[in-house]
Write a protein that holds these residues in place. Structure first.
Motif, PDB file in Angstrom:
ATOM      1  N   GLY A 512      49.609  59.319  11.355  1.00  0.00           N
ATOM      2  CA  GLY A 512      48.630  60.298  10.897  1.00  0.00           C
ATOM      3  C   GLY A 512      48.155  61.233  11.990  1.00  0.00           C
ATOM      4  O   GLY A 512      48.128  60.882  13.176  1.00  0.00           O
ATOM      5  N   ASP A 513      47.812  62.464  11.582  1.00  0.00           N
ATOM      6  CA  ASP A 513      47.268  63.491  12.481  1.00  0.00           C
ATOM      7  C   ASP A 513      48.233  63.795  13.622  1.00  0.00           C
ATOM      8  O   ASP A 513      47.813  64.076  14.745  1.00  0.00           O
ATOM      9  CB  ASP A 513      45.907  63.049  13.025  1.00  0.00           C
ATOM     10  N   GLY A 514      49.531  63.712  13.359  1.00  0.00           N
ATOM     11  CA  GLY A 514      50.523  64.069  14.364  1.00  0.00           C
ATOM     12  C   GLY A 514      50.794  63.006  15.405  1.00  0.00           C
ATOM     13  O   GLY A 514      51.594  63.226  16.325  1.00  0.00           O
ATOM     14  N   VAL A 515      50.157  61.842  15.261  1.00  0.00           N
ATOM     15  CA  VAL A 515      50.322  60.777  16.247  1.00  0.00           C
ATOM     16  C   VAL A 515      51.565  59.950  15.895  1.00  0.00           C
ATOM     17  O   VAL A 515      51.714  59.489  14.763  1.00  0.00           O
ATOM     18  CB  VAL A 515      49.084  59.859  16.301  1.00  0.00           C
ATOM     19  N   ILE A 516      52.452  59.777  16.890  1.00  0.00           N
ATOM     20  CA  ILE A 516      53.644  58.936  16.718  1.00  0.00           C
ATOM     21  C   ILE A 516      53.519  57.767  17.682  1.00  0.00           C
ATOM     22  O   ILE A 516      53.500  57.944  18.900  1.00  0.00           O
ATOM     23  CB  ILE A 516      54.938  59.716  16.994  1.00  0.00           C
ATOM     24  N   ARG A 517      53.442  56.575  17.132  1.00  0.00           N
ATOM     25  CA  ARG A 517      53.285  55.376  17.942  1.00  0.00           C
ATOM     26  C   ARG A 517      54.649  54.813  18.314  1.00  0.00           C
ATOM     27  O   ARG A 517      55.532  54.692  17.470  1.00  0.00           O
ATOM     28  CB  ARG A 517      52.485  54.338  17.159  1.00  0.00           C
ATOM     29  N   GLN A 518      54.826  54.472  19.586  1.00  0.00           N
ATOM     30  CA  GLN A 518      56.058  53.857  20.054  1.00  0.00           C
ATOM     31  C   GLN A 518      55.881  52.339  20.043  1.00  0.00           C
ATOM     32  O   GLN A 518      54.922  51.816  20.613  1.00  0.00           O
ATOM     33  CB  GLN A 518      56.394  54.347  21.459  1.00  0.00           C
ATOM     34  N   PHE A 519      56.815  51.655  19.369  1.00  0.00           N
ATOM     35  CA  PHE A 519      56.697  50.207  19.215  1.00  0.00           C
ATOM     36  C   PHE A 519      58.017  49.556  19.583  1.00  0.00           C
ATOM     37  O   PHE A 519      59.076  49.946  19.080  1.00  0.00           O
ATOM     38  CB  PHE A 519      56.322  49.848  17.775  1.00  0.00           C
ATOM     39  N   LEU A 520      57.972  48.557  20.448  1.00  0.00           N
ATOM     40  CA  LEU A 520      59.156  47.818  20.844  1.00  0.00           C
ATOM     41  C   LEU A 520      59.237  46.538  20.013  1.00  0.00           C
ATOM     42  O   LEU A 520      58.399  45.647  20.136  1.00  0.00           O
ATOM     43  CB  LEU A 520      59.096  47.476  22.341  1.00  0.00           C
ATOM     44  N   GLY A 521      60.241  46.460  19.149  1.00  0.00           N
ATOM     45  CA  GLY A 521      60.392  45.297  18.283  1.00  0.00           C
ATOM     46  C   GLY A 521      60.915  45.716  16.921  1.00  0.00           C
ATOM     47  O   GLY A 521      61.159  46.897  16.653  1.00  0.00           O
ATOM     48  N   SER A 522      61.079  44.732  16.029  1.00  0.00           N
ATOM     49  CA  SER A 522      61.608  45.003  14.689  1.00  0.00           C
ATOM     50  C   SER A 522      60.502  45.508  13.766  1.00  0.00           C
ATOM     51  O   SER A 522      59.311  45.463  14.110  1.00  0.00           O
ATOM     52  CB  SER A 522      62.219  43.732  14.093  1.00  0.00           C
ATOM     53  N   TYR A 523      60.911  45.932  12.577  1.00  0.00           N
ATOM     54  CA  TYR A 523      59.919  46.409  11.619  1.00  0.00           C
ATOM     55  C   TYR A 523      59.020  45.274  11.146  1.00  0.00           C
ATOM     56  O   TYR A 523      57.814  45.464  10.973  1.00  0.00           O
ATOM     57  CB  TYR A 523      60.624  47.054  10.421  1.00  0.00           C
ATOM     58  N   SER A 524      59.567  44.075  10.977  1.00  0.00           N
ATOM     59  CA  SER A 524      58.738  42.931  10.588  1.00  0.00           C
ATOM     60  C   SER A 524      57.707  42.619  11.670  1.00  0.00           C
ATOM     61  O   SER A 524      56.556  42.285  11.370  1.00  0.00           O
ATOM     62  CB  SER A 524      59.615  41.697  10.325  1.00  0.00           C
TER      63      SER A 524
END
Length: 652
Positions: A512-524
């Motif tokens: 939301g609001d243009g924010v892209i979160r970087q996450f290391l790991g699977s979707y679960s």
């Protein structure tokens, strides 16, 4: 009680037989998943069951007053129909009452002072009361809002393709029905909405029949699987996980039967080649038998498709985004985003519909430019972009011609080459179908063909935008295996949770609001972390409001009114084994050993009975029953063991 009975159904499309002489039933509140590769006739079968098409032969029967709600894979709308008008179509009294109420409400809004229109609204409200339609009206608007459709009075023609599908889904969910038929309900909805839909369907009061490629969805919602394969239907009791297990057993038995057939054919041919002396009638019988064995075609057995093709060399630099911003009107999709994509990256892009996922792929592919910031592409990058919509496929072109336009051959990792025709076979286009005109393919077959065309250019960077839409599970498995061994970088936008878990180990989440979160790991892993964050946030709000968290508040409530001096808890009564438990404990290890021996003996018999399909089937059943008995004994041993240990601790 059965709500629907299909008897000896046959349906052809041109010269192709989709299904032949198939029969099955659906009972009350049963949750049935229909699976099969694209082009086998799944959608046609749903339309026959829904009464939208007629079978060539056979019949569909159901009780009097039976009602079906049906979601088409590509729903059609009249030009001027509005969202709520479409939702409340139909002759059911509740739908009629709601239509009249919404119409009266809209007319009064245009002329609030009209006594005539006020009287009409009052009469419509009385009808709503009489039919108990208020709940359905509220539920419909809630479902529409949950599906991301907020403009209830907007003409449907002004909505996007994805929004139209969600409007049709809402209509199917809200209409009272004995059987709800859904063709790809998870297409065009995001991951969170798919989870919400799972919950809705598990509470649905009628029976359910659905086609979906979402394996997590299929596993959690269904209690029975029907597989449409080579014109036949194969039923499996249980969810998708049970289906995979049972299908493997069926294919093993098919393989055993095929071995037996080949052995018989070999003996018959050897006998004939030797020219053994016999009466002419016996000789003719031998020849006829050999011909029959030769003409028998075993059912296709699913095999792992090796897709280890090479990719052109990829240098150290792939893609680099530096402070990228992209807006759409006043809406900021991407705000000041920086990211480095490295060789071999496996990235999944997730987020709500309309959040900017496809826009990010277009920026990476060069089809769109950022409003600010830079995107640098490595000089060795050879990119392939698989879009949500098929490129325009020439209906007058043949399947093989279309693939050959991309490449005549491609190289495998072992140095061998594979022709376009062989690649088509790996993508489940047999040789007899390769000269078919594209215009005669089903929608799913066209998507499969377009996917193969995308991969044929030996790219080293793949951009995949919703690749799971309209693809069957078998094609998805082939694609996932291909991506697992693909030497380049893969960036996928998907709402398919199973697919993301298999192909992505890093996520870019639009929050939301243009924010892209970087996450290391699977979707679960990401979902688990989000749930934990939500719970922590909820606990924090309770604490700031002066309330204890839910778990603590119950304990606090139990303690309220208690004296300051806590009373000592009563001394626990010493536990001991009952006579029955003691006897069971003394005998259970011997019982486990005996069951293990019996299971091993059945396995030996099974190995020795490969050519006897009837005996193989019988032994499979015995082995499963014995393994279940052994599992139960092991579980009981663990329970008694813990109990004995606790008693020993008490004694000390």
């Amino acid at each position: 009680m059965n709500v629907l009975q299909a008897e000896h159904l046959t349906k052809t499309y041109g010269v192709k037989t989709l299904f032949q002489d198939i029969s099955f039933s659906i009972s009350e509140r049963q949750r049935v998943g229909l699976i099969g590769i694209n082009g086998t006739g799944k959608s046609s079968l749903l339309r026959v069951l829904a009464g939208m098409e007629s079978p060539d032969s056979g019949k569909v029967t159901h009780p009097n007053g039976f009602r079906i709600a049906y979601l088409d894979q590509a729903p059609e709308f009249t030009d001027e129909v509005k969202v709520l008008e479409y939702i409340f179509e139909g002759e059911h009294p509740v739908m009629q009452a709601i239509r009249e109420y919404e119409s009266a409400l809209s007319l009064l809004a245009d002329d609030p002072g009209s006594e005539q229109k006020q009287a009409r609204l009052f009469k419509a409200q009385q009808r709503m009361d009489a039919t108990n339609a208020w709940e359905a009206d509220t539920q419909a608007k809630t479902i529409l809002s949950r599906l991301g459709v907020g403009e209830f009075h907007k003409p449907v023609r002004e909505l996007s393709g994805g929004q139209k599908k969600r409007v049709a889904l809402a209509a199917a969910l809200i209409h009272p029905a004995d059987l709800l038929i859904l063709d790809e309900p998870t297409n065009h909805i995001d991951n969170e909405t798919a989870e919400w839909l799972e919950g809705q369907l598990t509470k649905y009061r009628g029976a359910l029949l659905l086609v979906t490629h979402d394996r997590y969805f299929l596993d959690r919602v269904t209690t029975r699987i029907l597989e449409l394969n080579r014109g036949n239907i194969f039923p499996y009791e249980g969810n998708y996980a049970v289906y995979l297990e049972k299908k493997a057993e069926r294919e093993e038995m098919q393989a055993a039967s095929e071995d037996k057939r080949r052995n018989l054919l070999r003996r018959e041919l050897e006998w004939l080649r030797r020219g053994a002396q016999a009466r002419s009638t016996k000789q003719k019988a031998r020849i006829q038998r050999a011909e029959e064995l030769q003409n028998q075609k075993p059912d296709a057995i699913g095999k792992a498709m090796e897709m280890n093709v090479t990719a052109s060399r990829l240098g150290k630099k792939v893609l680099e985004l530096d402070a990228v911003t992209k807006t759409y009107g006043e809406h900021v999709l991407i705000r000041n985003f920086s990211y480095l994509i490295q060789p071999g990256a496996r990235i999944g892009i997730i987020g709500p519909n309309g959040s900017g996922k496809t826009t990010l792929l277009k920026l990476l592919s060069g089809q769109a430019e950022p409003d600010s910031g830079l995107i640098e592409t490595g000089v060795t990058v050879r990119m392939a972009y698989y879009t949500q919509e098929n490129e325009e496929l020439d209906p007058n072109k043949r399947v093989l011609e279309y693939i050959r336009e991309a490449a005549e051959t491609i190289k495998l990792e072992d140095g061998f080459t594979v022709t376009a025709s062989q690649m088509l076979e790996r993508f489940m286009f047999p040789q007899e179908q390769q000269w078919t005109y594209i215009g005669k393919l089903s929608g799913g077959e066209k998507r499969r063909l377009y996917l193969l065309r995308t991969l044929m250019g030996e790219p080293n960077v793949l951009l995949l935008d919703e690749p799971t839409n309209d693809l069957d599970i078998q094609t998805l498995t082939i694609l996932e295996d291909y991506l697992e061994n693909f030497p380049g970088a893969v960036i996928s936008v998907s709402h398919d949770r199973y697919f993301l878990d298999r192909v992505a180990d890093k996520l870019l989440a639009f929050e939301g609001d243009g924010v892209i979160r970087q996450f290391l790991g699977s979707y679960s892993d990401y979902l688990d972390e989000r749930r934990e964050e939500t719970q922590q946030s909820s606990d924090k709000r309770h604490a700031e409001a002066g309330h204890a968290p839910a778990a603590a508040s119950s304990a606090t409530g139990r303690a309220s009114g208690a004296s300051e001096e806590p009373t000592a808890p009563p001394a626990p009564r010493q536990r001991k084994l009952s006579y029955k438990e003691q006897k069971e404990w003394e005998e259970i290890e011997e019982r486990i050993a005996r069951l293990e021996e019996e299971s091993a003996k059945i396995s030996e018999e099974l190995a020795a009975s490969g050519s006897d399909s009837a005996r193989v089937q019988e032994l499979f059943g015995q082995q499963r029953a014995k393994e279940a008995e052994l599992d139960g004994a092991m579980s009981r041993w663990a329970e008694l063991s813990e109990l004995v240990e606790a008693i020993e601790r008490d004694k000390r």
